[in-house]
Design an enzyme around this catalytic site. Structure first.
Site, PDB file in Angstrom:
ATOM      1  N   GLY A  89       0.840  -1.189   0.000  1.00  0.00           N
ATOM      2  CA  GLY A  89       0.000   0.000   0.000  1.00  0.00           C
ATOM      3  C   GLY A  89       0.879   1.243   0.000  1.00  0.00           C
ATOM      4  N   ARG A  90       0.321   2.341   0.478  1.00  0.00           N
ATOM      5  CA  ARG A  90       1.090   3.588   0.505  1.00  0.00           C
ATOM      6  C   ARG A  90       1.935   3.746   1.762  1.00  0.00           C
ATOM      7  NH1 ARG A  90      -2.000   8.350   0.224  1.00  0.00           N
ATOM      8  NH2 ARG A  90      -3.980   7.283   0.296  1.00  0.00           N
ATOM      9  N   GLU A  93       5.891   3.835   1.752  1.00  0.00           N
ATOM     10  CA  GLU A  93       6.499   5.029   1.164  1.00  0.00           C
ATOM     11  C   GLU A  93       6.976   6.008   2.229  1.00  0.00           C
ATOM     12  OE1 GLU A  93       4.885   7.231  -2.503  1.00  0.00           O
ATOM     13  OE2 GLU A  93       4.039   8.290  -0.792  1.00  0.00           O
ATOM     14  N   CYS A 119       3.986  -6.389  -2.248  1.00  0.00           N
ATOM     15  CA  CYS A 119       3.621  -5.167  -2.956  1.00  0.00           C
ATOM     16  C   CYS A 119       4.681  -4.071  -2.778  1.00  0.00           C
ATOM     17  CB  CYS A 119       2.232  -4.727  -2.492  1.00  0.00           C
ATOM     18  SG  CYS A 119       1.454  -3.451  -3.495  1.00  0.00           S
ATOM     19  N   HIS A 120       4.334  -2.973  -2.111  1.00  0.00           N
ATOM     20  CA  HIS A 120       5.273  -1.875  -1.879  1.00  0.00           C
ATOM     21  C   HIS A 120       6.104  -2.072  -0.614  1.00  0.00           C
ATOM     22  CE1 HIS A 120       2.753  -0.008  -4.939  1.00  0.00           C
ATOM     23  NE2 HIS A 120       3.663   0.936  -5.073  1.00  0.00           N
ATOM     24  N   TYR A 139       5.713  -5.149  -6.079  1.00  0.00           N
ATOM     25  CA  TYR A 139       4.902  -4.545  -7.125  1.00  0.00           C
ATOM     26  C   TYR A 139       5.877  -4.018  -8.191  1.00  0.00           C
ATOM     27  CZ  TYR A 139       1.220  -1.998  -9.448  1.00  0.00           C
ATOM     28  OH  TYR A 139       0.334  -1.560 -10.390  1.00  0.00           O
TER      29      TYR A 139
END
Length: 193
Positions: A89-90, A93, A119-120, A139
């Protein structure tokens, strides 16, 4: 199967399925899972986002659930955990900007404990400097991060998984069956076919 104590690192706008499904599945098979977020304590919640693949050039994002934390990040001692899970997800980050997060991740790698990232999530691994000479999936948009830190990006299907020793990675939530099965095997948990 000996029950393991697993730490899950989440943050606001973590991918809903990538936090909720592993949290519940790992607990279902008897492991203890503690979900933590920097700056938050047990009982606090993080907001999640649902990412979907609907034929656009990238994933779409919709509001998810509120995910309750059951441990306090500031009180975590990585030595008391057998493994680490990093959803995508975010959240990765901005979590990768937190030095305590990077130290925590480095501790798990230094002790060669099982780590699962999806993913991330590998953005945090790249920032922690633990991917040099390692191969992982993520990802596809995270591939350049993996390569820039000296890792090797392995492209696998969205429902695929890659295992490199103690590191279990996958590109996104469609990989949950394969990713969680591989992680359970690395943990030494018996998985029936």
């Amino acid at each position: 199967m000996a029950a393991k104590k697993i730490l899950m690192l989440v943050g606001d706008f973590v991918e809903d399925y990538e936090a909720m499904v592993p949290f519940q599945a790992l607990a279902m098979v008897g492991h203890t899972v503690h979900a933590v977020c920097p700056g938050k304590k047990a009982g606090d919640k993080v907001r999640t986002a649902v990412h979907d693949f609907e034929g656009d050039q990238t994933y779409s994002e919709k509001p998810g659930h509120n995910f309750a934390l059951n441990a306090t990040f500031a009180e975590i001692d990585p030595a008391k955990y057998d493994a680490l899970v990093i959803p995508g997800g975010r959240a990765p980050e901005y979590l990768r900007l937190n030095l305590k997060v990077l130290e925590l991740v480095s501790d798990f790698f230094r002790e060669n404990k099982p780590v699962a990232a999806v993913c991330h999530g590998p953005q945090i691994l790249a920032a922690a400097g633990v991917l040099k000479g390692r191969t992982c999936s993520a990802y596809p948009a995270v591939g350049p991060d993996v390569a820039a830190c000296g890792g090797v990006f392995r492209e696998v299907p969205m429902d695929g998984v890659h295992v490199d020793g103690n590191l279990v990675t996958a590109p996104a939530w469609p990989a949950h069956p394969a990713w969680l099965r591989a992680f359970l095997e690395v943990l030494g948990s018996k998985v029936e076919a």
